[in-house]
Design a protein around this motif. Structure first.
Motif, PDB file in Angstrom:
ATOM      1  N   GLU A 240      -3.670 -68.157  41.933  1.00 53.49           N
ATOM      2  CA  GLU A 240      -2.606 -69.159  41.876  1.00 53.49           C
ATOM      3  C   GLU A 240      -1.471 -68.770  40.942  1.00 53.49           C
ATOM      4  O   GLU A 240      -0.385 -69.343  41.024  1.00 53.49           O
ATOM      5  N   THR A 241      -1.711 -67.858  40.013  1.00 49.98           N
ATOM      6  CA  THR A 241      -0.673 -67.548  39.021  1.00 49.98           C
ATOM      7  C   THR A 241      -0.392 -66.041  38.970  1.00 49.98           C
ATOM      8  O   THR A 241      -1.238 -65.218  39.325  1.00 49.98           O
ATOM      9  N   LYS A 242       0.810 -65.740  38.481  1.00 51.02           N
ATOM     10  CA  LYS A 242       1.178 -64.329  38.304  1.00 51.02           C
ATOM     11  C   LYS A 242       0.274 -63.664  37.279  1.00 51.02           C
ATOM     12  O   LYS A 242      -0.034 -62.476  37.384  1.00 51.02           O
ATOM     13  N   ALA A 243      -0.146 -64.424  36.264  1.00 47.26           N
ATOM     14  CA  ALA A 243      -1.026 -63.854  35.235  1.00 47.26           C
ATOM     15  C   ALA A 243      -2.364 -63.426  35.852  1.00 47.26           C
ATOM     16  O   ALA A 243      -2.889 -62.352  35.534  1.00 47.26           O
ATOM     17  N   GLN A 244      -2.891 -64.250  36.734  1.00 45.71           N
ATOM     18  CA  GLN A 244      -4.153 -63.883  37.407  1.00 45.71           C
ATOM     19  C   GLN A 244      -3.956 -62.626  38.240  1.00 45.71           C
ATOM     20  O   GLN A 244      -4.768 -61.695  38.207  1.00 45.71           O
ATOM     21  N   ARG A 245      -2.863 -62.598  38.988  1.00 41.19           N
ATOM     22  CA  ARG A 245      -2.603 -61.426  39.818  1.00 41.19           C
ATOM     23  C   ARG A 245      -2.457 -60.163  38.961  1.00 41.19           C
ATOM     24  O   ARG A 245      -3.005 -59.115  39.285  1.00 41.19           O
ATOM     25  N   ALA A 246      -1.725 -60.294  37.841  1.00 40.39           N
ATOM     26  CA  ALA A 246      -1.512 -59.133  36.971  1.00 40.39           C
ATOM     27  C   ALA A 246      -2.843 -58.611  36.419  1.00 40.39           C
ATOM     28  O   ALA A 246      -3.098 -57.402  36.407  1.00 40.39           O
ATOM     29  N   PHE A 247      -3.703 -59.531  35.985  1.00 42.00           N
ATOM     30  CA  PHE A 247      -5.018 -59.129  35.473  1.00 42.00           C
ATOM     31  C   PHE A 247      -5.803 -58.388  36.555  1.00 42.00           C
ATOM     32  O   PHE A 247      -6.386 -57.331  36.326  1.00 42.00           O
ATOM     33  N   LEU A 248      -5.810 -58.966  37.753  1.00 41.73           N
ATOM     34  CA  LEU A 248      -6.587 -58.382  38.857  1.00 41.73           C
ATOM     35  C   LEU A 248      -6.053 -57.005  39.233  1.00 41.73           C
ATOM     36  O   LEU A 248      -6.826 -56.067  39.468  1.00 41.73           O
ATOM     37  N   ILE A 249      -4.722 -56.862  39.266  1.00 36.89           N
ATOM     38  CA  ILE A 249      -4.134 -55.565  39.605  1.00 36.89           C
ATOM     39  C   ILE A 249      -4.503 -54.542  38.525  1.00 36.89           C
ATOM     40  O   ILE A 249      -4.898 -53.421  38.816  1.00 36.89           O
ATOM     41  N   ALA A 250      -4.414 -54.976  37.254  1.00 36.21           N
ATOM     42  CA  ALA A 250      -4.713 -54.060  36.144  1.00 36.21           C
ATOM     43  C   ALA A 250      -6.156 -53.555  36.221  1.00 36.21           C
ATOM     44  O   ALA A 250      -6.462 -52.467  35.739  1.00 36.21           O
ATOM     45  N   HIS A 251      -7.039 -54.345  36.840  1.00 35.40           N
ATOM     46  CA  HIS A 251      -8.443 -53.928  36.937  1.00 35.40           C
ATOM     47  C   HIS A 251      -8.812 -53.445  38.332  1.00 35.40           C
ATOM     48  O   HIS A 251      -9.981 -53.454  38.709  1.00 35.40           O
ATOM     49  N   ASN A 252      -7.788 -53.024  39.092  1.00 34.12           N
ATOM     50  CA  ASN A 252      -8.024 -52.340  40.374  1.00 34.12           C
ATOM     51  C   ASN A 252      -8.571 -53.205  41.495  1.00 34.12           C
ATOM     52  O   ASN A 252      -9.262 -52.694  42.385  1.00 34.12           O
ATOM     53  N   CYS A 253      -8.284 -54.497  41.458  1.00 34.93           N
ATOM     54  CA  CYS A 253      -8.642 -55.320  42.599  1.00 34.93           C
ATOM     55  C   CYS A 253      -7.731 -54.913  43.763  1.00 34.93           C
ATOM     56  O   CYS A 253      -6.549 -54.637  43.578  1.00 34.93           O
ATOM     57  N   TYR A 254      -8.300 -54.853  44.979  1.00 33.12           N
ATOM     58  CA  TYR A 254      -7.573 -54.288  46.102  1.00 33.12           C
ATOM     59  C   TYR A 254      -6.663 -55.300  46.816  1.00 33.12           C
ATOM     60  O   TYR A 254      -5.568 -54.951  47.246  1.00 33.12           O
ATOM     61  N   ALA A 255      -7.127 -56.535  46.935  1.00 32.83           N
ATOM     62  CA  ALA A 255      -6.355 -57.500  47.718  1.00 32.83           C
ATOM     63  C   ALA A 255      -6.486 -58.905  47.128  1.00 32.83           C
ATOM     64  O   ALA A 255      -7.392 -59.179  46.341  1.00 32.83           O
ATOM     65  N   PHE A 256      -5.561 -59.770  47.546  1.00 32.81           N
ATOM     66  CA  PHE A 256      -5.399 -61.075  46.909  1.00 32.81           C
ATOM     67  C   PHE A 256      -5.096 -62.137  47.954  1.00 32.81           C
ATOM     68  O   PHE A 256      -4.396 -61.884  48.927  1.00 32.81           O
TER      69      PHE A 256
END
Ligand code: C2E
Ligand code: MG
Ligand code: MG
Ligand code: MG
Length: 282
Positions: A240-256
């Motif tokens: 729901e938030t850019k912060a969540q997306r940024a965390f997930l991207i930083a830890h190599n999550c593939y899709a959202f």
């Protein structure tokens, strides 16, 4: 009934219990009517990768009740499962998803999208599930590699041998599998390694408090590295938030997937949204 049920029959005179039973019975007959009267719809929620590129969608069932508006699947899927109505409803969902995929194939803006469909335990455990789905794929002439089935941990592990066999058969024709709500069940690492999965979907409860809750952040990091090490792609739901997306991207999550990108939309709205020029603020 009352005689054989003996002392247990007393509970039928408990007004609270009786109210629950009445509500269930009403729900069951309303669900039957909904099927007969075409009151179900699929809505579609986008899935994007780390570059923001649209890669697919999840189909989410909606019941458009004549008086009560849209009713959430969380409120009627449990009753549909208990009464067996999930079987005709689930067939309708798969059939509708195939029709949608066929339309998407014809449009360059949607031709590459995969469509994820939720399948309930009772539905997947039907002995003819594989035949029924293969038949649909060939009747609708869809590319099966665009279709992904979302199963939960309990669906897979309740009957692990039979389920794994079905998954292998469907994988052979190109259908993909995602393990939904991952982290809320009880998968052992030994099973995970043996299952023919393509994707782990991190449950939204872990994503929700990512920025505030150190434990959830640890769990999410662990799930992503587990998935990566098993050669699976990892998708996060409920972003729901850019912060969540940024965390997930930083830890190599593939899709959202989540409200940050879009709510689930009816097919016309979904199409209109993906044809909009991309905005830079998400
Ligand atoms: P699910 O498969 O885990 O689907 C994700 C749920 O999270 C959906 O709820 C979706 O609308 C919601 N969601 C998506 N993004 C966000 C977000 O950013 N924040 C929050 N708070 N929620 C978000 P929905 O559509 O109400 O579906 C609930 C559950 O009902 C689904 O959970 C799935 O288990 C079941 N379901 C939905 N459609 C079907 C279906 O066709 N067949 C079966 N068997 N079950 C279905
Ligand atoms: Mg799902
Ligand atoms: Mg889920
Ligand atoms: Mg869920």
């Amino acid at each position: 009934e009352a005689k054989t049920a003996g002392r247990n029959a007393v509970r039928f005179f408990d007004p609270a219990m009786q109210a629950i039973l009445v509500v269930r019975m009403l729900m069951e007959s309303n669900l039957r009517a909904a099927l007969a009267n075409n009151q179900f719809q699929l809505h579609y929620q986008v899935q994007v990768n780390a570059d923001g590129k649209l890669i697919g969608a999840e189909a989410l069932l909606r019941w458009k009740h004549s008086d009560r508006g849209f009713i959430s699947p969380a409120d009627f899927i449990p009753v549909a499962e208990e009464t067996g109505l999930i079987l005709p409803i689930g067939k309708w969902v798969l059939e509708t998803a195939c029709v949608q995929l066929k339309k998407w194939e014809a449009d360059p803006d949607t031709a590459d999208l995969t469509l994820a469909v939720n399948v309930s335990a009772k539905q997947f455990q039907q002995h003819d599930f594989v035949d029924t789905l293969c038949d649909m794929v060939s009747r609708h002439q869809i590319n099966p590699t665009r279709l992904k089935l979302e199963l939960t941990e309990s669906t897979i592990l309740d009957n692990v041998d039979a389920t794994t066999e079905k998954m292998h058969l469907l994988r052979k024709i190109g259908i993909a599998f995602s393990m939904d709500d991952f982290g809320t069940g009880y998968s052992s690492l030994a099973y995970l390694q043996r299952l023919p999965l393509n994707q782990l979907k991190i449950d939204q409860s872990f994503v929700r408090d990512l920025s505030e809750d150190e434990n959830n952040a640890t769990i999410v990091r662990a799930i992503i590295s587990l998935g990566v090490n098993l050669g699976l792609n990892v998708i996060a739901e409920g972003v729901e938030t850019k912060a969540q997306r940024a965390f997930l991207i930083a830890h190599n999550c593939y899709a959202f997937q989540g409200y940050l990108f879009s709510r689930p939309l009816p097919q016309e709205g979904f199409l209109a949204m993906i044809k909009e020029p991309p905005s830079n603020d998400a």
